[in-house]
Design a protein around this motif. Structure first.
Motif, PDB file in Angstrom:
ATOM      1  N   ALA A 225       0.876  -1.273   0.042  1.00 29.38           N
ATOM      2  CA  ALA A 225       0.217   0.079   0.099  1.00 29.38           C
ATOM      3  C   ALA A 225       0.675   1.418   0.032  1.00 29.38           C
ATOM      4  N   LEU A 226       2.006   1.226   0.671  1.00 30.30           N
ATOM      5  CA  LEU A 226       2.874   2.472   0.639  1.00 30.30           C
ATOM      6  C   LEU A 226       3.447   2.646  -0.608  1.00 30.30           C
ATOM      7  N   VAL A 227       4.067   1.530  -1.085  1.00 29.98           N
ATOM      8  CA  VAL A 227       4.581   1.810  -2.459  1.00 29.98           C
ATOM      9  C   VAL A 227       3.605   2.310  -3.609  1.00 29.98           C
ATOM     10  N   ALA A 228       2.425   1.541  -3.564  1.00 27.54           N
ATOM     11  CA  ALA A 228       1.356   2.240  -4.331  1.00 27.54           C
ATOM     12  C   ALA A 228       1.125   3.730  -4.279  1.00 27.54           C
ATOM     13  N   HIS A 229       1.078   4.396  -3.142  1.00 23.29           N
ATOM     14  CA  HIS A 229       0.921   5.824  -2.948  1.00 23.29           C
ATOM     15  C   HIS A 229       2.266   6.464  -3.400  1.00 23.29           C
ATOM     16  N   VAL A 230       3.494   5.760  -3.279  1.00 22.57           N
ATOM     17  CA  VAL A 230       4.785   6.355  -3.977  1.00 22.57           C
ATOM     18  C   VAL A 230       4.720   6.692  -5.497  1.00 22.57           C
ATOM     19  N   LEU A 231       4.225   5.565  -5.806  1.00 23.71           N
ATOM     20  CA  LEU A 231       3.988   5.431  -7.501  1.00 23.71           C
ATOM     21  C   LEU A 231       3.253   6.444  -7.783  1.00 23.71           C
ATOM     22  N   LEU A 247      11.902  -3.485  -5.997  1.00 27.94           N
ATOM     23  CA  LEU A 247      11.387  -2.522  -6.654  1.00 27.94           C
ATOM     24  C   LEU A 247      12.271  -1.902  -7.775  1.00 27.94           C
ATOM     25  N   ALA A 248      13.593  -2.324  -7.761  1.00 30.02           N
ATOM     26  CA  ALA A 248      14.655  -1.691  -8.621  1.00 30.02           C
ATOM     27  C   ALA A 248      14.211  -1.681 -10.322  1.00 30.02           C
ATOM     28  N   ALA A 249      13.399  -2.651 -10.484  1.00 25.06           N
ATOM     29  CA  ALA A 249      13.026  -2.536 -11.972  1.00 25.06           C
ATOM     30  C   ALA A 249      12.005  -1.510 -12.363  1.00 25.06           C
ATOM     31  N   ARG A 250      11.573  -1.043 -11.472  1.00 26.81           N
ATOM     32  CA  ARG A 250      10.636   0.332 -11.676  1.00 26.81           C
ATOM     33  C   ARG A 250      11.304   1.299 -12.021  1.00 26.81           C
ATOM     34  N   PRO A 251      11.250   1.940 -13.342  1.00 26.81           N
ATOM     35  CA  PRO A 251      11.949   3.062 -13.955  1.00 26.81           C
ATOM     36  C   PRO A 251      11.495   4.255 -13.245  1.00 26.81           C
ATOM     37  N   GLU A 252      10.329   4.518 -12.932  1.00 26.66           N
ATOM     38  CA  GLU A 252       9.584   5.818 -12.350  1.00 26.66           C
ATOM     39  C   GLU A 252       9.982   5.963 -10.852  1.00 26.66           C
TER      40      GLU A 252
END
Length: 299
Positions: A225-231, A247-252
C-alpha cells in the motif's frame, strides 16, 4: 489429557469459548466440558466464568505455562518420529514482519529445495504478534528485529542488517540526490507503516532525533500500500534495502540511501527456546545460518 490441554491453550489465546471451540474443530459444549474435565483432573479452577470468558485464574496462568511446554514437547516428539520414518516432512508456520517479506524467499526457497516434504505457511505479523504467537504455539518461528526491543526467551539466528532508504518517484527533486540525511526529510509528504509495527517505531526514533516532525497523512500495515502511494508521485516512504531491490526494475522510482542516525537494526530468525528443536525447525535454523554467511560474503 493432551487434547484438553490444547483446548485450554486455545481458550487462553482466543479468550472466547465459541472462537476457541471453532479453532479446535469442536462444539462449544464439548470445549466447555473438556475444560471442566481438566479442572477436575488437576483439582483447581482454571477459568473465571460469568456469562462469558472472564480470564484465567492464577492457577490457570500457571497451568498455561505447563500446557505450552507439554503440548510443544508432544508435537516435537510426533514430528521427530514422523521424520525418522519418512524423512523431514510436516508443516511450518512462519510469522514475518512486513519489512522482511521481500527477503523471505531467500530463506524459504532453498529450504524447500533441500526438504521437499515440508510445507511452509508465511504469515505477515507485527514483531509483538510473532513473539506472542510463538509462545502460544500458533507460530513455529518468526523473522523479526533482534536488537531493538526485548525478545524474551527465544533462540535467534541473525540474517541481515537493515539499511534504510527514501523511496520516491523520480519526478521529485529529492530523487536527484545520491544520499540524504534524516533531517533532509523535513517537509516531505511521508507515508509510513502504522505505529504498531516495530519498523515504524525505529523510524519515529530516527526522525525525532533529527528534529523532523512525524506527520504522515497515509499509514498502512502493508508495504504494498505504501509503494502504491509512492508510485502516484505525491508521496515518499522509507523502506529497507531488500524492498528497494525488489522495486529496482521500476523505472519511475528511486531509492536514496539515508545516512546518519542511530545505526541499522539486525533482523533474524526467532525460534522457541526449546531443546531439542523439532527436526523441521532445526533444519530451518541451519538454513538461516547458511543464508547469513552467504549475505556476509556478498556484502
Amino acid at each position: 489429557m493432551l487434547d484438553r490441554l490444547e483446548m485450554f491453550m486455545a481458550l487462553a489465546a482466543e479468550r472466547h469459548f465459541g472462537r476457541a471451540a471453532e479453532k479446535c474443530g469442536i462444539s462449544q459444549p464439548s470445549l466447555s466440558a473438556g475444560i471442566k474435565q481438566l479442572e477436575g483432573e488437576l483439582g483447581v479452577q482454571l477459568v473465571w466464568r460469568g456469562s462469558r470468558f472472564e480470564g484465567l485464574t492464577p492457577e490457570g496462568a500457571r497451568v498455561l505455562d505447563w500446557a505450552r511446554r507439554i503440548v510443544g514437547d508432544a508435537r516435537s516428539l510426533r514430528q521427530e518420529m514422523r521424520s525418522a520414518r519418512h524423512g523431514l516432512s510436516g508443516n511450518l508456520r512462519l510469522g514475518v514482519v512486513p519489512t522482511a517479506l521481500p527477503m523471505v524467499a531467500d530463506l524459504t526457497g532453498p529450504f524447500i529445495a533441500r526438504h521437499p516434504g515440508v510445507q511452509i505457511k508465511i504469515l505477515s505479523r507485527s514483531s509483538i504478534e510473532i513473539l506472542q504467537q510463538i509462545d502460544d504455539l500458533r507460530l513455529d518461528a518468526g523473522i523479526s528485529y533482534l536488537d531493538n526491543e526485548p525478545l524474551g526467551r527465544v533462540v535467534t539466528e541473525p540474517l541481515y542488517t537493515e539499511r534504510y532508504l527514501l523511496l520516491t518517484a523520480k519526478s521529485r527533486p529529492c530523487a536527484q540526490q545520491s544520499a540524504l540525511g534524516w533531517a533532509d526529510l523535513a517537509g516531505l509528504p511521508l507515508c509510513l507503516l502504522t505505529d504498531d509495527m516495530q519498523n515504524r517505531r525505529i523510524i519515529n526514533h530516527e526522525l525525532t532525533q533529527a528534529g523532523v516532525p512525524i506527520t504522515p497523512r497515509i499509514e498502512s500495515n502493508s508495504i504494498i500500500a505504501l509503494v502504491a502511494h509512492v508510485l502516484t508521485g505525491e508521496w515518499v516512504s522509507i523502506v529497507n534495502a531488500d524492498t528497494a531491490a525488489l522495486l529496482a526494475a521500476r523505472p519511475e522510482l528511486s531509492a536514496i540511501p539515508l545516512q546518519g542516525g542511530q545505526g541499522a537494526k539486525e533482523v533474524g530468525l526467532i525460534a522457541p527456546y526449546r531443546e531439542p528443536h523439532t527436526p523441521v525447525l532445526a533444519a530451518l535454523l541451519a538454513q538461516a545460518r547458511r543464508l547469513s554467511k552467504a549475505r556476509e560474503g556478498a556484502a
